[in-house]
Design a protein around this motif. Sequence first.
Motif, PDB file in Angstrom:
ATOM      1  N   ILE A 115       0.856  -1.187   0.000  1.00  0.00           N
ATOM      2  CA  ILE A 115       0.000   0.000   0.000  1.00  0.00           C
ATOM      3  C   ILE A 115       0.893   1.237   0.000  1.00  0.00           C
ATOM      4  N   LEU A 116       0.510   2.219  -0.824  1.00  0.00           N
ATOM      5  CA  LEU A 116       1.180   3.518  -0.833  1.00  0.00           C
ATOM      6  C   LEU A 116       0.128   4.565  -0.516  1.00  0.00           C
ATOM      7  N   ASP A 117       0.454   5.466   0.411  1.00  0.00           N
ATOM      8  CA  ASP A 117      -0.450   6.554   0.735  1.00  0.00           C
ATOM      9  C   ASP A 117       0.374   7.716   1.283  1.00  0.00           C
ATOM     10  N   SER A 118      -0.274   8.680   1.905  1.00  0.00           N
ATOM     11  CA  SER A 118       0.434   9.859   2.402  1.00  0.00           C
ATOM     12  C   SER A 118       1.451   9.513   3.491  1.00  0.00           C
ATOM     13  N   ASN A 119       1.329   8.337   4.090  1.00  0.00           N
ATOM     14  CA  ASN A 119       2.278   7.885   5.113  1.00  0.00           C
ATOM     15  C   ASN A 119       3.470   7.127   4.531  1.00  0.00           C
ATOM     16  N   GLY A 120       3.473   6.894   3.226  1.00  0.00           N
ATOM     17  CA  GLY A 120       4.555   6.155   2.591  1.00  0.00           C
ATOM     18  C   GLY A 120       4.090   4.789   2.122  1.00  0.00           C
ATOM     19  N   ALA A 121       5.033   3.884   1.947  1.00  0.00           N
ATOM     20  CA  ALA A 121       4.739   2.527   1.466  1.00  0.00           C
ATOM     21  C   ALA A 121       4.901   1.535   2.604  1.00  0.00           C
ATOM     22  N   ARG A 122       4.061   0.500   2.592  1.00  0.00           N
ATOM     23  CA  ARG A 122       4.149  -0.559   3.590  1.00  0.00           C
ATOM     24  C   ARG A 122       3.533  -1.834   3.021  1.00  0.00           C
ATOM     25  N   ILE A 123       3.940  -2.956   3.538  1.00  0.00           N
ATOM     26  CA  ILE A 123       3.352  -4.230   3.131  1.00  0.00           C
ATOM     27  C   ILE A 123       1.992  -4.338   3.803  1.00  0.00           C
ATOM     28  N   SER A 124       0.958  -4.427   2.987  1.00  0.00           N
ATOM     29  CA  SER A 124      -0.410  -4.483   3.504  1.00  0.00           C
ATOM     30  C   SER A 124      -1.339  -4.845   2.364  1.00  0.00           C
ATOM     31  N   ASP A 125      -2.496  -5.368   2.718  1.00  0.00           N
ATOM     32  CA  ASP A 125      -3.507  -5.687   1.721  1.00  0.00           C
ATOM     33  C   ASP A 125      -4.783  -4.888   2.013  1.00  0.00           C
ATOM     34  N   ASP A 126      -4.618  -3.686   2.581  1.00  0.00           N
ATOM     35  CA  ASP A 126      -5.756  -2.820   2.884  1.00  0.00           C
ATOM     36  C   ASP A 126      -6.447  -2.361   1.608  1.00  0.00           C
ATOM     37  N   GLU A 127      -7.638  -1.822   1.769  1.00  0.00           N
ATOM     38  CA  GLU A 127      -8.361  -1.228   0.644  1.00  0.00           C
ATOM     39  C   GLU A 127      -7.622   0.028   0.191  1.00  0.00           C
ATOM     40  N   ALA A 128      -7.730   0.356  -1.100  1.00  0.00           N
ATOM     41  CA  ALA A 128      -7.074   1.539  -1.649  1.00  0.00           C
ATOM     42  C   ALA A 128      -7.955   2.137  -2.745  1.00  0.00           C
ATOM     43  N   ASP A 129      -7.644   3.384  -3.121  1.00  0.00           N
ATOM     44  CA  ASP A 129      -8.392   4.063  -4.181  1.00  0.00           C
ATOM     45  C   ASP A 129      -8.208   3.372  -5.523  1.00  0.00           C
ATOM     46  N   VAL A 130      -7.042   2.795  -5.727  1.00  0.00           N
ATOM     47  CA  VAL A 130      -6.741   2.099  -6.974  1.00  0.00           C
ATOM     48  C   VAL A 130      -5.839   0.906  -6.665  1.00  0.00           C
ATOM     49  N   THR A 131      -6.055  -0.188  -7.394  1.00  0.00           N
ATOM     50  CA  THR A 131      -5.206  -1.373  -7.264  1.00  0.00           C
ATOM     51  C   THR A 131      -4.531  -1.635  -8.596  1.00  0.00           C
ATOM     52  N   LEU A 132      -3.213  -1.731  -8.569  1.00  0.00           N
ATOM     53  CA  LEU A 132      -2.425  -2.045  -9.752  1.00  0.00           C
ATOM     54  C   LEU A 132      -1.905  -3.460  -9.583  1.00  0.00           C
ATOM     55  N   SER A 133      -2.227  -4.326 -10.519  1.00  0.00           N
ATOM     56  CA  SER A 133      -1.852  -5.742 -10.416  1.00  0.00           C
ATOM     57  C   SER A 133      -0.876  -6.120 -11.514  1.00  0.00           C
ATOM     58  N   ALA A 134       0.181  -6.835 -11.121  1.00  0.00           N
ATOM     59  CA  ALA A 134       1.184  -7.282 -12.081  1.00  0.00           C
ATOM     60  C   ALA A 134       1.921  -8.476 -11.495  1.00  0.00           C
ATOM     61  N   ASP A 135       2.681  -9.164 -12.364  1.00  0.00           N
ATOM     62  CA  ASP A 135       3.532 -10.230 -11.841  1.00  0.00           C
ATOM     63  C   ASP A 135       4.805  -9.600 -11.271  1.00  0.00           C
ATOM     64  N   ALA A 136       5.576 -10.394 -10.571  1.00  0.00           N
ATOM     65  CA  ALA A 136       6.759  -9.879  -9.877  1.00  0.00           C
ATOM     66  C   ALA A 136       7.775  -9.269 -10.842  1.00  0.00           C
ATOM     67  N   ASP A 137       7.980  -9.887 -11.998  1.00  0.00           N
ATOM     68  CA  ASP A 137       8.956  -9.369 -12.958  1.00  0.00           C
ATOM     69  C   ASP A 137       8.538  -7.993 -13.475  1.00  0.00           C
ATOM     70  N   THR A 138       7.262  -7.846 -13.825  1.00  0.00           N
ATOM     71  CA  THR A 138       6.761  -6.567 -14.323  1.00  0.00           C
ATOM     72  C   THR A 138       6.886  -5.495 -13.246  1.00  0.00           C
ATOM     73  N   PHE A 139       6.500  -5.839 -12.017  1.00  0.00           N
ATOM     74  CA  PHE A 139       6.604  -4.888 -10.922  1.00  0.00           C
ATOM     75  C   PHE A 139       8.046  -4.436 -10.730  1.00  0.00           C
ATOM     76  N   GLN A 140       8.978  -5.380 -10.770  1.00  0.00           N
ATOM     77  CA  GLN A 140      10.394  -5.055 -10.591  1.00  0.00           C
ATOM     78  C   GLN A 140      10.881  -4.129 -11.704  1.00  0.00           C
ATOM     79  N   GLU A 141      10.437  -4.380 -12.944  1.00  0.00           N
ATOM     80  CA  GLU A 141      10.834  -3.530 -14.071  1.00  0.00           C
ATOM     81  C   GLU A 141      10.283  -2.112 -13.915  1.00  0.00           C
ATOM     82  N   ILE A 142       9.051  -1.994 -13.427  1.00  0.00           N
ATOM     83  CA  ILE A 142       8.457  -0.671 -13.201  1.00  0.00           C
ATOM     84  C   ILE A 142       9.230   0.043 -12.097  1.00  0.00           C
TER      85      ILE A 142
END
Length: 96
Positions: free
Chosen positions: A36-63
């Motif tokens: 999750i990324l928000d005004s507090n920064g990034a953290r490992i979480s599966d909370d609800e968010a305004d937008v969800t971006l889904s990708a595989d690990a390789d794509t995420f790493q490239e981004i």
Amino acid sequence: MSDTLEAAVSALNEKLAGGEFDASAKFAIADLGAIILDSNGARISDDEADVTLSADADTFQEILSGELNPTGAFMSGKLSVDGDMGVAMKLASVLA
């Protein structure tokens, strides 16, 4: 917890430092978990968010490394977006 997720959180917090991101976004990374990324920064979480971006690990790493533009990943079908597209665009500009 995944070392990949821990490293990604650290890198995302560096990119977000000093940036204005007043919404919430979730990176759902296949087979690893979510960040999750928000005004507090990034953290490992599966909370609800305004937008969800889904990708595989390789794509995420490239981004994250800057090798792949998030818009290009979306257009090529490597990244899916569910939720507020405006928030996704704002996040892409903050992470650039």
